[in-house]
Structures are given as structure tokens and as C-alpha cells.
Design a protein around this motif. Structure first.
Motif, short mmCIF file in Angstrom:
data_model
loop_
_atom_site.label_atom_id
_atom_site.label_comp_id
_atom_site.label_asym_id
_atom_site.label_seq_id
_atom_site.Cartn_x
_atom_site.Cartn_y
_atom_site.Cartn_z
N ALA A 1 32.39 -45.09 -4.85
CA ALA A 1 32.00 -46.34 -3.91
C ALA A 1 31.41 -47.33 -4.90
N LEU A 2 30.49 -46.96 -5.54
CA LEU A 2 29.65 -48.15 -6.32
C LEU A 2 30.53 -48.68 -7.50
N ILE A 3 31.35 -47.77 -7.90
CA ILE A 3 32.35 -48.88 -8.83
C ILE A 3 33.12 -49.63 -8.11
N TYR A 4 33.66 -49.24 -6.93
CA TYR A 4 34.64 -50.26 -6.00
C TYR A 4 33.75 -51.37 -5.69
N ALA A 5 32.47 -51.14 -5.59
CA ALA A 5 31.44 -52.32 -4.88
C ALA A 5 31.31 -53.52 -6.20
N GLU A 6 31.52 -53.16 -7.31
CA GLU A 6 31.68 -54.26 -8.64
C GLU A 6 32.89 -54.90 -8.27
N ASN A 7 33.84 -54.74 -7.40
CA ASN A 7 34.92 -55.59 -7.40
C ASN A 7 35.24 -56.09 -5.75
N CYS A 8 34.76 -55.31 -4.73
CA CYS A 8 34.96 -55.73 -3.74
C CYS A 8 33.69 -56.40 -2.56
N ALA A 9 33.80 -57.19 -1.66
CA ALA A 9 33.05 -57.77 -0.86
C ALA A 9 32.17 -56.93 -0.05
N SER A 10 32.83 -55.91 0.21
CA SER A 10 32.09 -54.93 1.39
C SER A 10 32.80 -53.37 1.31
N VAL A 11 31.81 -52.54 0.97
CA VAL A 11 32.15 -50.97 0.87
C VAL A 11 31.63 -50.16 1.85
N ARG A 12 32.29 -49.23 2.29
CA ARG A 12 31.55 -48.05 2.97
C ARG A 12 31.96 -46.83 2.43
N GLY A 13 31.20 -45.94 2.17
CA GLY A 13 31.38 -44.56 2.12
C GLY A 13 31.15 -43.63 3.19
N LEU A 14 32.13 -42.79 3.55
CA LEU A 14 32.08 -41.87 4.38
C LEU A 14 32.07 -40.39 4.06
N ASP A 15 31.16 -39.52 4.49
CA ASP A 15 31.14 -38.19 4.01
C ASP A 15 30.35 -37.12 5.11
#
Length: 223
Positions: A64-78
């Protein structure tokens, strides 16, 4: 100042939450590799800067934190609270205020239809039994507008030395570092064709695929 993530995880817990005691161990041994998968998936996904993304079975938050470098909004679900606590600490340390981690069941996601531009799951599907696996894919299709990124073990029939060695390593990891249910689900996943079987079963359109050290990264259209 702390990010308001702890409050989010507390308010969105679900009845079938679970605790686990392997999060730090998993992070230590596999965190670097999960980050490398995240970077490869980001290159394949080619996300728009204003994109929103859901990371399903996000674990300790590396992907998720890698994705956050390239996306405006990230949510992680677990479902694992211990893993989410580590994910929250990482987000706080990196001051990633556009990342939120939620405790919830991926078969009944607390999100609206088409809420995210993208969704992704990394190394989670092979650990699920077939009915849960199908339910998760259906939910990912429901909450995703554009594309789904699936990352998991590749089903390969190649007989070159590298492929054989990779299969042995994967089998050993799953056999000796997981519990009986996980290993049984892994065998079912591989014997039934892995990711490509799920793509066909759920009428997803394969746009692009990439191999990475015995793993497949698939970019799929939900249309």
C-alpha cells in the motif's frame, strides 16, 4: 502529530476480526520482496496521479505504501490487527496522510460500488479456500471502476533449471512456514490453474501480464 488511522481501524472493525502473531516475522523475511513486487505492479498499473486504490489483504502495508507514492488515495484492508498496527506505524513514520488502513473482511467489504479506480491483492489469494477466493474477487470487481491488479504464484510448466528451482523454493516456503489450512489452499490454488483460472472464471479481461521471480502480476479490466 499522529495520523488519524488508529481511530479509523477502531471504528471499522468487523465481527470476524482476527489476531495473528506472525506480522513482524513476515515483515522481516518477506518485506523487501513484497516491496519489489509493489514496484513492479506500479509500473505495470501505470496509475494516474489522481487515482484511488484499494489494497486487499494489505498485511503490514508494504504494498500500500508503494502504491501511495503514485496514487492520490490508498486504502488497505486486512483482518489481522497486528499487521495493521505495523502498517499504521509505517504510514505515520512516512507521513503518508493519504493512506488509510482498515480492519475488515474482504468477502464483505465496507465500501460502495465502484468506489475505487483500482484494486489490488498481493500474495493473498493462494492462502484462501476456493469459496473465499471467489468471494474476494467478486467484491473487488464490485468496488472497482477500472482495473484490478492480481499478484500471486505463477503456474508454470517450464522445465528449465531456474523454473524448477523456483518451484521447489515456493513449495518449501508454503510447506514449512505456513499452517495446514494455508498449505492446503495453496495446493488447491496451484492445481486449479492459479491466477489465470480466476481471470477466466470471473470474466476479467487480461490487459497485460508480467513475471517476477516465479510470480505473476496481472493487470485486468473489470469492464
Amino acid at each position: 502529530k499522529k495520523i488519524k488511522l488508529f481511530r479509523i481501524i477502531q471504528t471499522l472493525k468487523m465481527k470476524n476480526k482476527k489476531n495473528c502473531n506472525h506480522a513482524k516475522w513476515y515483515d522481516f523475511f518477506f518485506g523487501r520482496f513484497v516491496r519489489s513486487l509493489g514496484r513492479e505492479a506500479t509500473l505495470l498499473g501505470n496509475f494516474e496521479k489522481d487515482a484511488s486504490l484499494l489494497d486487499v489483504a494489505c498485511g503490514t502495508g508494504e504494498q500500500a505504501l508503494i502504491y501511495a507514492e503514485n496514487c492520490a488515495s490508498v486504502r488497505g484492508l486486512d483482518l489481522c490487527e497486528e499487521s495493521l498496527e505495523l502498517a499504521i506505524k509505517k504510514a505515520e513514520n512516512k507521513q503518508c496522510k493519504h493512506v488509510q488502513f482498515l480492519c475488515g473482511n474482504a468477502t464483505k467489504m465496507p465500501f460502495a460500488d465502484k468506489e475505487f479506480d483500482y484494486s489490488s491483492i498481493c500474495l493473498g489469494l493462494h492462502a484462501m479456500n476456493s469459496s473465499v477466493r471467489d468471494a474476494v474477487i467478486r467484491e473487488m470487481k464490485r468496488v472497482t471502476k477500472e482495473r484490478i491488479i492480481l499478484i500471486d504464484y505463477a503456474k508454470s510448466s517450464e522445465e528449465n533449471p531456474v523454473s524448477k528451482y523456483t518451484r521447489v523454493i515456493i513449495w518449501a516456503i508454503e510447506k514449512f512456514t505456513t499452517d495446514k489450512n494455508h498449505y492446503t489452499n495453496f495446493l488447491n490454488f496451484m492445481n486449479n490453474g492459479g491466477l489465470l483460472n480466476l481471470v477466466e472464471k470471473h470474466n476479467l479481461q487480461l490487459e497485460e501480464a508480467k513475471g517476477h521471480y516465479g510470480f505473476s502480476i496481472l493487470k485486468l479490466s473489470v469492464h
